[in-house]
Design a protein around this motif. Sequence first.
Motif, PDB file in Angstrom:
ATOM      1  N   MET A   1       0.832  -1.175   0.000  1.00  0.00           N
ATOM      2  CA  MET A   1       0.000   0.000   0.000  1.00  0.00           C
ATOM      3  C   MET A   1       0.878   1.240   0.000  1.00  0.00           C
ATOM      4  N   ASN A   2       0.358   2.274  -0.544  1.00  0.00           N
ATOM      5  CA  ASN A   2       1.086   3.522  -0.647  1.00  0.00           C
ATOM      6  C   ASN A   2       1.192   4.195   0.728  1.00  0.00           C
ATOM      7  N   GLN A   3       2.300   4.875   0.969  1.00  0.00           N
ATOM      8  CA  GLN A   3       2.510   5.573   2.240  1.00  0.00           C
ATOM      9  C   GLN A   3       1.419   6.603   2.495  1.00  0.00           C
ATOM     10  N   MET A   4       0.937   7.243   1.438  1.00  0.00           N
ATOM     11  CA  MET A   4      -0.109   8.251   1.585  1.00  0.00           C
ATOM     12  C   MET A   4      -1.393   7.616   2.132  1.00  0.00           C
ATOM     13  N   TRP A   5      -1.727   6.406   1.682  1.00  0.00           N
ATOM     14  CA  TRP A   5      -2.928   5.740   2.175  1.00  0.00           C
ATOM     15  C   TRP A   5      -2.767   5.321   3.630  1.00  0.00           C
ATOM     16  N   PHE A   6      -1.543   5.019   4.059  1.00  0.00           N
ATOM     17  CA  PHE A   6      -1.324   4.734   5.481  1.00  0.00           C
ATOM     18  C   PHE A   6      -1.586   5.983   6.318  1.00  0.00           C
ATOM     19  N   GLN A   7      -1.214   7.136   5.803  1.00  0.00           N
ATOM     20  CA  GLN A   7      -1.488   8.383   6.507  1.00  0.00           C
ATOM     21  C   GLN A   7      -2.991   8.646   6.581  1.00  0.00           C
ATOM     22  N   VAL A   8      -3.702   8.386   5.499  1.00  0.00           N
ATOM     23  CA  VAL A   8      -5.157   8.564   5.493  1.00  0.00           C
ATOM     24  C   VAL A   8      -5.797   7.594   6.490  1.00  0.00           C
ATOM     25  N   LEU A   9      -5.320   6.357   6.513  1.00  0.00           N
ATOM     26  CA  LEU A   9      -5.832   5.384   7.468  1.00  0.00           C
ATOM     27  C   LEU A   9      -5.566   5.831   8.906  1.00  0.00           C
ATOM     28  N   ALA A  10      -4.393   6.389   9.155  1.00  0.00           N
ATOM     29  CA  ALA A  10      -4.061   6.884  10.495  1.00  0.00           C
ATOM     30  C   ALA A  10      -4.989   8.033  10.889  1.00  0.00           C
ATOM     31  N   ILE A  11      -5.288   8.936   9.962  1.00  0.00           N
ATOM     32  CA  ILE A  11      -6.210  10.042  10.239  1.00  0.00           C
ATOM     33  C   ILE A  11      -7.607   9.503  10.561  1.00  0.00           C
ATOM     34  N   MET A  12      -8.032   8.473   9.846  1.00  0.00           N
ATOM     35  CA  MET A  12      -9.341   7.886  10.103  1.00  0.00           C
ATOM     36  C   MET A  12      -9.383   7.225  11.484  1.00  0.00           C
ATOM     37  N   ILE A  13      -8.309   6.570  11.878  1.00  0.00           N
ATOM     38  CA  ILE A  13      -8.261   5.939  13.200  1.00  0.00           C
ATOM     39  C   ILE A  13      -8.266   6.995  14.291  1.00  0.00           C
ATOM     40  N   VAL A  14      -7.490   8.065  14.122  1.00  0.00           N
ATOM     41  CA  VAL A  14      -7.465   9.149  15.109  1.00  0.00           C
ATOM     42  C   VAL A  14      -8.847   9.799  15.212  1.00  0.00           C
ATOM     43  N   GLY A  15      -9.507  10.004  14.081  1.00  0.00           N
ATOM     44  CA  GLY A  15     -10.861  10.562  14.098  1.00  0.00           C
ATOM     45  C   GLY A  15     -11.833   9.656  14.838  1.00  0.00           C
ATOM     46  N   SER A  16     -11.674   8.370  14.684  1.00  0.00           N
ATOM     47  CA  SER A  16     -12.520   7.413  15.394  1.00  0.00           C
ATOM     48  C   SER A  16     -12.290   7.475  16.893  1.00  0.00           C
ATOM     49  N   ILE A  17     -11.039   7.609  17.293  1.00  0.00           N
ATOM     50  CA  ILE A  17     -10.714   7.714  18.721  1.00  0.00           C
ATOM     51  C   ILE A  17     -11.286   9.007  19.297  1.00  0.00           C
ATOM     52  N   ILE A  18     -11.176  10.095  18.546  1.00  0.00           N
ATOM     53  CA  ILE A  18     -11.702  11.387  19.023  1.00  0.00           C
ATOM     54  C   ILE A  18     -13.218  11.329  19.167  1.00  0.00           C
ATOM     55  N   LYS A  19     -13.903  10.582  18.288  1.00  0.00           N
ATOM     56  CA  LYS A  19     -15.361  10.476  18.378  1.00  0.00           C
ATOM     57  C   LYS A  19     -15.805   9.847  19.693  1.00  0.00           C
TER      58      LYS A  19
END
Length: 101
Positions: A1-19
């Motif tokens: 997977m592309n490094q950029m998609w790992f960053q997007v996945l990390a942002i989605m996980i952080v957003g889930s934790i913040i929710k």
Amino acid sequence: MNQMWFQVLAIMIVGSIIKYMFHNSLAWVVIDLAVLGIAYLLLRRDPFIDMRRSMIFLGGLTVVNVLVDLGIMSGMLGNLALLALLGYMMFGRDYNNRRRR
């Protein structure tokens, strides 16, 4: 997977934790939209990513998340919708990159 998609996945996980820190469904919708905006800004920096398909996928993901957060759609139906979206993105027809015969 592309490094950029790992960053997007990390942002989605952080957003889930913040929710989980908020108990207001309106705050969850704002967080979902903020994650979509940050993902767009991240993906825009990479010239090799197909922005149209990526944003269709992320936009569909955000719409399903918002509907589940607001209680309009049940969690099980939301999971089925996400699986259908993923299947469409993986196996659907790509009219722009068709092979020539």
